[in-house]
Design an enzyme around this catalytic site. Structure first.
Site, PDB file in Angstrom:
ATOM      1  N   LYS A   1      -0.875  -3.787  -1.070  1.00 51.44           N
ATOM      2  CA  LYS A   1      -1.039  -2.465  -0.462  1.00 51.44           C
ATOM      3  C   LYS A   1      -2.156  -2.620   0.566  1.00 51.44           C
ATOM      4  O   LYS A   1      -3.318  -2.846   0.193  1.00 51.44           O
ATOM      5  CB  LYS A   1      -1.471  -1.442  -1.501  1.00 51.44           C
TER       6      LYS A   1
ATOM      7  N   LYS B   1       8.422  -2.225  -2.356  1.00 56.35           N
ATOM      8  CA  LYS B   1       8.402  -1.080  -3.277  1.00 56.35           C
ATOM      9  C   LYS B   1       7.897   0.133  -2.511  1.00 56.35           C
ATOM     10  O   LYS B   1       6.754   0.142  -2.071  1.00 56.35           O
ATOM     11  CB  LYS B   1       7.449  -1.414  -4.433  1.00 56.35           C
TER      12      LYS B   1
ATOM     13  N   GLU C   1       7.139  10.658  -5.867  1.00 57.15           N
ATOM     14  CA  GLU C   1       7.784   9.678  -4.994  1.00 57.15           C
ATOM     15  C   GLU C   1       9.291   9.899  -4.919  1.00 57.15           C
ATOM     16  O   GLU C   1      10.039   9.020  -4.501  1.00 57.15           O
ATOM     17  CB  GLU C   1       7.467   8.252  -5.464  1.00 57.15           C
TER      18      GLU C   1
ATOM     19  N   ASP D   1       6.491   0.090 -13.643  1.00 57.30           N
ATOM     20  CA  ASP D   1       5.053   0.079 -13.355  1.00 57.30           C
ATOM     21  C   ASP D   1       4.400   0.885 -14.467  1.00 57.30           C
ATOM     22  O   ASP D   1       4.524   2.113 -14.509  1.00 57.30           O
ATOM     23  CB  ASP D   1       4.748   0.680 -11.979  1.00 57.30           C
TER      24      ASP D   1
ATOM     25  N   ARG E   1       2.232   3.772  -1.002  1.00 55.66           N
ATOM     26  CA  ARG E   1       1.425   4.557  -1.930  1.00 55.66           C
ATOM     27  C   ARG E   1       2.230   5.796  -2.318  1.00 55.66           C
ATOM     28  O   ARG E   1       3.246   6.106  -1.713  1.00 55.66           O
ATOM     29  CB  ARG E   1       0.100   4.997  -1.285  1.00 55.66           C
ATOM     30  N   SER E   2       1.711   6.533  -3.307  1.00 59.43           N
ATOM     31  CA  SER E   2       2.435   7.747  -3.698  1.00 59.43           C
ATOM     32  C   SER E   2       2.281   8.850  -2.651  1.00 59.43           C
ATOM     33  O   SER E   2       3.153   9.697  -2.501  1.00 59.43           O
ATOM     34  CB  SER E   2       1.981   8.229  -5.068  1.00 59.43           C
TER      35      SER E   2
HETATM   36  P1  PGA Z   1      -0.603   5.215  -6.145  1.00 56.54           P
HETATM   37  O1  PGA Z   1       0.117   4.235  -7.148  1.00 56.54           O
HETATM   38  O2  PGA Z   1      -0.354   6.603  -6.673  1.00 56.54           O
HETATM   39  O3  PGA Z   1      -2.075   4.869  -6.297  1.00 56.54           O
HETATM   40  O4  PGA Z   1      -0.094   4.989  -4.783  1.00 56.54           O
HETATM   41  C1  PGA Z   1       1.308   3.585  -6.893  1.00 56.54           C
HETATM   42  C2  PGA Z   1       1.383   2.385  -7.816  1.00 56.54           C
HETATM   43  O5  PGA Z   1       0.702   2.381  -8.858  1.00 56.54           O
HETATM   44  O6  PGA Z   1       2.065   1.423  -7.520  1.00 56.54           O
HETATM   45 ZN    ZN Z   2       1.119   0.364  -9.559  1.00 53.16          ZN
END
Ligand code: PGA
Ligand code: ZN
Length: 427
Positions: free
Chosen positions: A336, A387, A204, A241, A365-366
């Site tokens: 999300k 975020k 990220e 997190d 998301r990532s």
């Molecule tokens: P993700 O996680 O990689 O599943 O998008 C992001 C998060 O845990 O906030």
């Molecule tokens: Zn998270």
């Protein structure tokens, strides 16, 4: 009314295939959205349907695209674009499976978001305004959580904790948050460089966490805040997190970095120590998605001092939010849209949270793209917090920059200093 729905394969920030949906209305207006993809996913979130096999490392989305173009699209031609709830309801009828495994959560979320975009375009309204009117919310500019170091599943598990972030509740404006965070981000890079630790960035865009312990990351973050001319815990606070589901199962946790096994109670002790030692105002997923007892205990002990966010634990699900409220687990929810699969379900989770005075954090998301729907959603809902990852990489910056554009429309006064973090030690 809807004239055409078309899905196409595009590519995300990790170079993986994803789905873009484009909706054309009879008057020529257009709505378009792209599905994001997680790497540390909750087991109860909507399925991100991938083809499997060897081609494109199993990541292709031809099956979901086929469902989109052949099963979803024909059902919606001629439908009124104004009623998001009705449109989402029809989507759910096409795939009533609990995790949207039949059509694919990725096909569904891009479609649902594209409906919202098309309805805003139809009314010549910016999306944030459409959202605010549709859901009867007062728009506001969110307080960002911004990643300085990536970790966990976003950095080859180099450290256990997934996100080391800062929040600037003491800033006077959204613009000022950006400025202060820029100083902290580069101060952190300078500190790492001085120790020979600098090694690029994680998924990220936060610095790659070349640290010997999770605590070293926290120490470096505190030093970076100081180096940026701020007093840690004053205008700037830390947000973590933990993403504990990634290294824990059935209340047993394994810190890979220190090769240490922890019980739920021991993890709570460790996090409690960090809360005492560092200016932490917010913690996401401190315990695993399958450890409600741990989450209840953690909330009992620290809920009056820190914001406790459920991500994998709540997966943007209204029922899970209500259950958690009953149990006394968490005091905030991560929103999300793709965990839920449709806009309406994500809004239901948001509303369930708000009704009990919980905070909501709209989240990326990532795996992301140039799609900035979530920035507009966060503003339109007056969600309070946003975020989207770090302070580099355009799939992240596009989302912060979009809030700056909206700031010019709404006025800087639409940022409420400190407000979203009331109830925590910052206030
Ligand atoms: P993700 O996680 O990689 O599943 O998008 C992001 C998060 O845990 O906030
Ligand atoms: Zn998270």
């Amino acid at each position: 009314a809807i004239e055409n729905i078309k899905g196409r394969r595009v590519w995300d920030s990790r170079g993986n295939p994803t789905i873009e949906v484009e909706i054309t209305l009879e008057n020529g207006k257009l709505g378009r959205a792209i599905a994001p993809a997680g790497a540390s996913r909750g087991t109860r979130e909507a399925i991100d349907l991938r083809d499997g096999g060897k081609h494109l490392r199993g990541m292709d989305v031809q099956k979901a695209l086929h469902h989109l173009n052949h099963q979803i699209a024909p059902e919606f031609v001629g439908k009124n674009i104004e009623d998001q709830a009705d449109l989402d309801q029809l989507l759910l009828q096409l795939d009533p499976s609990p995790l949207k495994s039949k059509l694919g959560g990725n096909a569904m979320v891009a479609t649902s978001l594209a409906f919202l975009h098309a309805s805003a375009a139809n009314l010549d309204q910016p999306l944030w305004q459409r959202v605010s009117k549709l859901y009867g919310r007062t728009p506001s500019l969110p307080l960002p959580e911004i990643q300085i170091f990536g970790g966990g599943a976003h950095a080859g598990r180099r450290v256990d904790i997934q996100d080391f972030m800062v929040m600037v509740p003491g800033a006077k404006s959204f613009d000022e948050v950006m400025e202060i965070t820029n100083e902290i981000y580069f101060a952190a890079g300078d500190l790492m460089k001085a120790k020979g630790q600098l090694a690029g960035v994680a998924d990220e865009g936060g610095w790659w966490p070349n640290f010997d312990s999770n605590e070293e990351a926290l120490e470096t973050l505190v030093r970076a805040i100081e180096k940026a001319g701020e007093k840690p815990g004053d205008r700037v606070v830390i947000s973590l997190d933990v993403a504990a589901s990634e290294f824990g199962k059935d209340g047993q946790y394994k810190l890979a970095l220190e090769d240490r096994d922890l019980s739920s109670a021991q993890l709570i002790e460790l996090l409690g120590q960090w809360i005492a030692d560092y200016p932490i105002a917010s913690i996401e997923d401190p315990l695993g998605e399958d450890d409600p007892e741990g989450m209840i205990e953690f909330t009992k002990r620290f809920g009056d001092r820190v914001q406790i966010i459920g991500d994998d634990f709540l997966v943007t699900n209204a029922k899970l939010v209500k259950d958690a409220q009953q149990m006394g687990a968490c005091n905030a929810v991560l929103i999300k849209v793709n965990q839920a699969g449709t806009v309406s379900e994500a809004i239901a989770a948001f509303e369930a949270a708000s009704q009990q005075g919980w905070q909501s954090i709209v989240s990326a998301r990532s795996g992301e793209t140039e799609d900035v729907s979530i920035s507009r959603l966060a503003v339109g809902l007056g969600a309070g917090q946003l975020k989207v990852g770090s302070f580099t990489r355009s799939e992240r910056m596009a989302k912060w920059n979009e809030v700056l554009r909206i700031q010019d429309q709404l006025g800087a006064g639409a940022f409420v200093q400190g407000a979203p973090l009331h109830n925590t030690f910052w206030a």
